[in-house]
Design a protein around this motif. Sequence first.
Motif, mmCIF file in Angstrom:
data_model
loop_
_atom_site.group_PDB
_atom_site.id
_atom_site.type_symbol
_atom_site.label_atom_id
_atom_site.label_comp_id
_atom_site.label_asym_id
_atom_site.label_seq_id
_atom_site.Cartn_x
_atom_site.Cartn_y
_atom_site.Cartn_z
ATOM 1 N N ALA A 190 -2.227 2.178 -11.707
ATOM 2 C CA ALA A 190 -3.119 3.341 -11.706
ATOM 3 C C ALA A 190 -2.535 4.514 -12.487
ATOM 4 N N ASP A 198 -9.522 5.223 -10.088
ATOM 5 C CA ASP A 198 -10.669 4.957 -9.220
ATOM 6 C C ASP A 198 -10.453 3.750 -8.313
ATOM 7 N N ALA A 199 -9.892 2.671 -8.857
ATOM 8 C CA ALA A 199 -9.687 1.469 -8.045
ATOM 9 C C ALA A 199 -8.709 1.740 -6.908
ATOM 10 N N LEU A 256 -8.107 4.555 -5.493
ATOM 11 C CA LEU A 256 -8.669 5.528 -4.551
ATOM 12 C C LEU A 256 -10.012 5.094 -3.987
ATOM 13 N N ALA A 257 -10.384 3.833 -4.180
ATOM 14 C CA ALA A 257 -11.702 3.366 -3.743
ATOM 15 C C ALA A 257 -11.921 3.595 -2.252
ATOM 16 N N GLY A 258 -10.876 3.446 -1.471
ATOM 17 C CA GLY A 258 -10.992 3.664 -0.030
ATOM 18 C C GLY A 258 -10.572 5.048 0.400
#
Length: 285
Positions: free
Chosen positions: A241, A137-138, A140-142
């Motif tokens: 990740a 998630d971190a 792919l945050a953007g």
Amino acid sequence: MTASSVPGVRLRRVTVNGVGLNVATAGQGPAVLLLHGFPHTWRLWSEVIGPLARRHRVIAPDLRGFGASDRPADGYDAGTLATDAEALLDALDAGPAAVVGIDLGTPPAFLLAMRRPGRVRRLVLMESLLGDLPGADAFLAGGPPWWFGFHAEPGLAETVLAGHEEAYIGWFLDRGTLGRGVRPDVRAELVRAYTGGEALRAAFGPYRALPVTARQIRAAVAGARLTVPALTIGAHPVGGALESQLRPYADRLTGRVIPDCGHIIPLDRPDALLDLLDPFLAADD
């Protein structure tokens, strides 16, 4: 079999699943299969093949559609690439092998270990994600990297990039080494491997198969655990990740991140990579 431009490396043609693969080999001992990503060929491993070959039989193919391998119309999902890899080990009578994958080579390396754990004695996964498994998630945050969508649209990228391959591939090589770049001879060979509409079309095949690959990965972890000893290696930008994604499904997992290292680890920080690979691969020799 012919000599390559890398000392000690021989090139041969091996047909698997009806596809002719260009395969670099070197050394003797327990087999190590190296699976590259984009925009790479077997030359991604130029700086590490020699040291690895002192103790191992190194096998580094151009994946189907890449480099000097055949460019079929389909078969670019990770499951088919994993089947290619297994068939290559069979064709070379390589026995149980350590399997190392980076970038687009990571999902097929993972699926090979999940589907055929008896064929994989150790697994190394680098700088990639495993489909849409939780844990990234971190990263792919953007949103996913912009080129994923560009490459995935059939017919678009190869049309837009025709005549501009050197600038495009060069951007990835510079970004993937944090601006340090790669050796001129390696750079020239990689640019040549991705020049022309057919070369680009095939290279974008794995991106266009990403939805199929994601389903294959979900199915694999739903039905089994990763029992093979595994090592994840991150750098910039993926970092930890991949380890986070894999941790819930792996019985024996070690995660490492190399500092001050770009995405193209084997060309950017080969010594740091070997410092991790050597003891891990030798643990059960």
